[in-house]
Every structure is written in structure tokens, then in C-alpha cells.
Design a protein around this motif. Sequence first.
Motif, PDB file in Angstrom:
ATOM      1  N   ILE A  51      -1.987 -15.885   1.944  1.00  0.00           N
ATOM      2  CA  ILE A  51      -3.116 -14.866   1.366  1.00  0.00           C
ATOM      3  C   ILE A  51      -2.480 -14.282   0.032  1.00  0.00           C
ATOM      4  N   ALA A  52      -1.408 -13.745   0.394  1.00  0.00           N
ATOM      5  CA  ALA A  52      -0.818 -12.612  -0.528  1.00  0.00           C
ATOM      6  C   ALA A  52      -0.175 -13.534  -1.656  1.00  0.00           C
ATOM      7  N   ALA A  53       0.414 -14.639  -1.435  1.00  0.00           N
ATOM      8  CA  ALA A  53       1.312 -15.475  -2.491  1.00  0.00           C
ATOM      9  C   ALA A  53       0.485 -16.295  -3.174  1.00  0.00           C
ATOM     10  N   SER A  54      -0.882 -16.665  -2.644  1.00  0.00           N
ATOM     11  CA  SER A  54      -1.590 -17.563  -3.540  1.00  0.00           C
ATOM     12  C   SER A  54      -2.576 -16.623  -4.377  1.00  0.00           C
ATOM     13  N   SER A  55      -2.865 -15.518  -3.931  1.00  0.00           N
ATOM     14  CA  SER A  55      -3.508 -14.640  -4.937  1.00  0.00           C
ATOM     15  C   SER A  55      -2.610 -14.168  -6.173  1.00  0.00           C
ATOM     16  N   ASP A  56      -1.297 -14.181  -5.697  1.00  0.00           N
ATOM     17  CA  ASP A  56      -0.320 -13.893  -6.919  1.00  0.00           C
ATOM     18  C   ASP A  56      -0.079 -14.998  -7.724  1.00  0.00           C
ATOM     19  N   LYS A  57      -0.381 -16.105  -7.172  1.00  0.00           N
ATOM     20  CA  LYS A  57      -0.072 -17.477  -8.077  1.00  0.00           C
ATOM     21  C   LYS A  57      -1.520 -17.712  -8.901  1.00  0.00           C
ATOM     22  N   LEU A  58      -2.439 -17.152  -8.177  1.00  0.00           N
ATOM     23  CA  LEU A  58      -3.649 -17.379  -9.052  1.00  0.00           C
ATOM     24  C   LEU A  58      -3.735 -16.623 -10.342  1.00  0.00           C
ATOM     25  N   THR A  59      -3.290 -15.300 -10.293  1.00  0.00           N
ATOM     26  CA  THR A  59      -3.113 -14.428 -11.227  1.00  0.00           C
ATOM     27  C   THR A  59      -2.149 -14.947 -12.399  1.00  0.00           C
ATOM     28  N   LEU A  60      -1.002 -15.349 -12.087  1.00  0.00           N
ATOM     29  CA  LEU A  60       0.172 -15.575 -12.814  1.00  0.00           C
ATOM     30  C   LEU A  60      -0.581 -17.077 -13.589  1.00  0.00           C
ATOM     31  N   TRP A  83      -3.419  -8.836  -7.151  1.00  0.00           N
ATOM     32  CA  TRP A  83      -2.545  -7.835  -6.508  1.00  0.00           C
ATOM     33  C   TRP A  83      -3.009  -7.066  -5.518  1.00  0.00           C
ATOM     34  N   ILE A  84      -4.330  -6.584  -5.791  1.00  0.00           N
ATOM     35  CA  ILE A  84      -5.017  -6.025  -4.673  1.00  0.00           C
ATOM     36  C   ILE A  84      -5.233  -6.748  -3.445  1.00  0.00           C
ATOM     37  N   VAL A  85      -5.572  -7.701  -3.394  1.00  0.00           N
ATOM     38  CA  VAL A  85      -5.681  -8.912  -2.423  1.00  0.00           C
ATOM     39  C   VAL A  85      -4.438  -8.985  -1.480  1.00  0.00           C
ATOM     40  N   SER A  86      -3.127  -9.179  -2.340  1.00  0.00           N
ATOM     41  CA  SER A  86      -1.862  -9.373  -2.154  1.00  0.00           C
ATOM     42  C   SER A  86      -1.736  -8.174  -1.026  1.00  0.00           C
ATOM     43  N   LEU A  87      -1.828  -6.753  -1.580  1.00  0.00           N
ATOM     44  CA  LEU A  87      -1.192  -5.502  -0.746  1.00  0.00           C
ATOM     45  C   LEU A  87      -2.072  -5.749   0.453  1.00  0.00           C
ATOM     46  N   ILE A  88      -3.367  -5.944   0.689  1.00  0.00           N
ATOM     47  CA  ILE A  88      -3.941  -5.892   1.631  1.00  0.00           C
ATOM     48  C   ILE A  88      -3.589  -7.055   2.815  1.00  0.00           C
ATOM     49  N   ALA A  89      -3.199  -8.078   2.355  1.00  0.00           N
ATOM     50  CA  ALA A  89      -2.508  -8.953   3.303  1.00  0.00           C
ATOM     51  C   ALA A  89      -1.316  -8.678   3.713  1.00  0.00           C
ATOM     52  N   MET A  90      -0.442  -8.188   3.032  1.00  0.00           N
ATOM     53  CA  MET A  90       0.772  -7.710   3.499  1.00  0.00           C
ATOM     54  C   MET A  90       0.800  -6.618   4.431  1.00  0.00           C
ATOM     55  N   LYS A  91      -0.158  -5.995   4.726  1.00  0.00           N
ATOM     56  CA  LYS A  91      -0.140  -4.837   5.624  1.00  0.00           C
ATOM     57  C   LYS A  91      -0.271  -5.645   7.010  1.00  0.00           C
ATOM     58  N   PHE A  92      -0.466  -6.975   7.183  1.00  0.00           N
ATOM     59  CA  PHE A  92      -0.609  -7.548   8.315  1.00  0.00           C
ATOM     60  C   PHE A  92       0.474  -8.529   8.537  1.00  0.00           C
ATOM     61  N   TYR A  93       1.484  -8.416   7.704  1.00  0.00           N
ATOM     62  CA  TYR A  93       2.652  -9.534   7.676  1.00  0.00           C
ATOM     63  C   TYR A  93       3.912  -8.462   8.242  1.00  0.00           C
ATOM     64  N   TYR A  94       4.286  -8.978   9.550  1.00  0.00           N
ATOM     65  CA  TYR A  94       5.009  -8.230  10.352  1.00  0.00           C
ATOM     66  C   TYR A  94       6.504  -8.642  10.432  1.00  0.00           C
TER      67      TYR A  94
END
Length: 512
Positions: free
Chosen positions: A251-260, A452-463
Motif C-alpha cells: 500500500i505504501a510503496a504503490s501510493s508512492d509509485k503512483l505519485t512519482l 504520501w498521506i496514504v503511505s504514512l497511514i500504511a507504515m503505522k501497521f508495518y512492524y
Amino acid sequence: MTSAAASDNYGYHKAKLWQIGFFTLNNTATNMYMFALAFVSYYATGIAGLTVVAVSMILTLMRVFDGITDPIIGFIIDKTESKFGKFRPLMIIGNVILAVSLMTMYNVTHLLPEAFQMLFFIAVYAVYIVGYTFQTACTKAAQTALTNDPKQRPLFAVFDGINNTLLFTGGQIFVASYLVAKHGGFTMPLFTELNTYVIVLGLIFTGMAVAGIWAKDRKEFFGLSELNVKTSIRDYWPILKGNRPLQMLIIAASSDKLTLSVLRHAVVMVMLFDILLGDYELSGTISMIILIPTLIITFAGVAYARKKDLKKSFIASTWIGLGAFGILIALLFVIDPTTIALDNLGFATIAFIVLYTLGLGFGNLPSALVIPMIADVSDYETYKSGRYVPGMIGTLFSFVDKMISSLAPALVGFAVALIGYKNTFPEIGETLTASLYGMTIFLAFGIPVLGWIVSLIAMKFYYLDSKKMADIQKSIGEVKEKAENERKRVAAQPVEQTDKSGDSLNPIPSSK
């Protein structure tokens, strides 16, 4: 003894610095093709004669097809065992397919009768995608074999970040400041010259990447080796369903990929620098100005990742990129963008360069960190289930990533169609209107902020932080050590000999 300290005794295999550096060129080779294909819209509409909506839909559907091929090719990688290794043959095959398909696409499509152009373009693009997937999947999958040392894995991001900065920055300078001026726009001679460089350098970089992974492309570096749990293609869904770090990283990386992908789209670059700012060549000049700062940001981000961990560096860089572009959006709505020029070094120009540098530099860093993070996720799967499936993990990641990032060309195409560009894309020399003004800012900077907002939300659950990865490598190392000791014990036992009748010839100890 702490788990982090104990892990130093278990399971770490290191790579030489040059091996890491050379292998990152595999990603650079495929990124060169991605950069070249960013201009395919101008070839398809301006030379081949396809419409804007048709090209946007084709590129989106091909991206979906790209995602569909990922699980199949990932399964092929995991099942591949040859005297030439698991990864090297597929890297070479993929690059050869890329070279042949790119030459065919640009040299044949526009020569065909109009009725056959679209079908031919789609067919060749599909072949191109197969080659692209073969080579890119190996970049992700081979990370686990290259090194599992948590201090070394972030080094991939250093080399990859430098390579990509030089590629995308230098490439934009080369196209905007040299090729466009030399050939009078996006003409056939421009595409011929650009593609020639891409093919030649792609072959050289792939050869260097093969040399980099050569010594590590062996079974002893593949997870638990002989102990690996056998996996079938039916295991794709259970792996995705049961691996939370994989889900969150996707989720985090694909949202970043879309933006770039949106920001780097050739049409968006024309809209931003030529139509909004009034000077397309400025895109190359500013890219050259921010080159050194971007490299410094990459070094700093990776140093932070090695000191802390990949997750912390990912989150910190995303926050800085988001903040910079958020301020830049506000700035562009309160100043006259045409005052941004290198011969007018006032507040507007300096603020734009600083914010653009921070946004791009820190916004690009997570994309470089993702590849070693995929290796962490793959090791987590081995630790959790006993499966060594880096191809499957990498292509599961790519599958969902491409489904989401496939929206980029469609998003750009439909966005410009909404403001009246239905048959052609906004081109160099276009008159700036209010609708173009707002849409340019939204595509160039608004989409990245939302992603990037979506990416930050996803990273909260990456442990998978540094402590968790130390425990994982310790556990895998202990299992491998136990298996090796058992193998040696069995090998040391005497082999029972028998005569022709099958009776044992070994003396039987008498009981007393």
C-alpha cells in the motif's frame, strides 16, 4: 545476550560493496526503459496517430496486464534452478526482450495501415511488459541472496538512489535541453536517438548486474535451502493474506509509485515547466541544480536507515516530502509562476527550487528503500512459514503495486481531457488558462501529497523494525545451523554393507 547481538552469530552473509553496486544496475537498466516509455504518448499520438483517450486507456490496460504477468513470472523464478543460477538467465532474457520490443514498437507501428496500428502497438507493448517483468522481478527477488545483513541491505538504496537520480535528472536534462532542441520537438529522430542510448546502456548495465550477483546466485544463499517448504502457485493468496508487513508495504510503496509516475509523466512535465512556468528547458536546468542536493539527501536517508532502520527512514523522508510539496502548492497559488526563472533569482525562484528539491529528494527516497524492505518481508515469510519464495513475494508486491500505479497514465489522460484536451495532449507553447493552471498544480504536486498521506497511514501497521529483523535472522540462522549439524551427524555414521543376498555384512554387537 540481546537478540540483536545474538543475531550476529546466526545467518548473516555479506556481499562485497562492488557486488551491491553492480547489482543495482539491474534496476537502472529497467528504469531506463521506463524513462524512455514515459514519452511514448507523444510518439503514439503525434507520429502513429492514435488519440489521447485511446493511448491513455492502452497504457492503463497494459499496466494491468503487467501486474497479471507478475505472479506467473515470480513463480517461474522460484522454480528456476540451473547451472547458471536462478536469477542471471532471467535477467538476460528480460533485457533482450526489452531491447527487441522497443526497437519494433518505435520503428514499425507508424508504418502500418491505420487499421492495424493499435492492435500492433498493444501486441508489442505486451511483449515488452513480459521482458520488463522478468528483469524487474529479479531485482526484488535476488535481494535475499545478495545479503541479509541489516547494515548492508540499506546500501542498495544508496547505489540505487544515486543511479536513479542521475538517470531521471540527467535524462530530463538530455531530453529537454538537447534532444528537443536538436530535433525540433518530439519527432521520430528524437525517439530513434533516445532509444539507441537506452538499448546500448541497458545491455551494458545488465551485464554488470549479472557480474554483481554471480557469486551469490547459488542455492546455499536461498533461504533455508534444502529445508524450504515446497510452494505451489495456489499459495499466492494465502501468502498475501497472511503477511501483514507485505500488505502494508504494498500500500505504501504503490501510493508512492503512483505519485512519482504522475509527476514524471512527460505531459505533466510539459504542463509544469513550459505552460505554467514558461520555459520547458528549465526542467532540465533545475534538475541539474538539484542533482547534488538530492544525492546528499539519499546519503543522509540511507545513513539514518543503517543507524535506525529502514522503516524509520521511510517514514521520516515521506513526512519531509509531503511538507515541502504542501508548502509549494500554497506558494504557487499566491505568486505569479512566470516570475520563477534563473535570471530572476528572487523569493519565488529560490523558494520554488528549495521546496522542489526537498519534495523530490525526500519523496524519491522511499522508492529506493522499498527494494531492501521487500527482502525483509521475504525473510519474514521464510521465518513464519518456512517458504523461500522471493520471486513470489517480489511479484505479489509488483502485482498490486502495478494495479494501483497503472492509474497514472489514465489519470493524466482523463484529467487533461476534462479541461478540453480530448485529441491531443497539452504541448510545448500552449497558452496558459485558468483550468490548465489548477490542473497542473493538482497533477504535479497535489497527487503526491495525497499519495504520501496514504503511505504514512500504511507504515503505522508495518512492524518489521530493526529488533524484529534481528530476531528473524537469528531464528533462520539457528534452523540452518541445526540442519547442518544433523546432516554432518548422519554423514558421519557408518554405512551398512550387505552381500549379494542382501544380508548385512556389518558385525552386530553381541548382547551381554
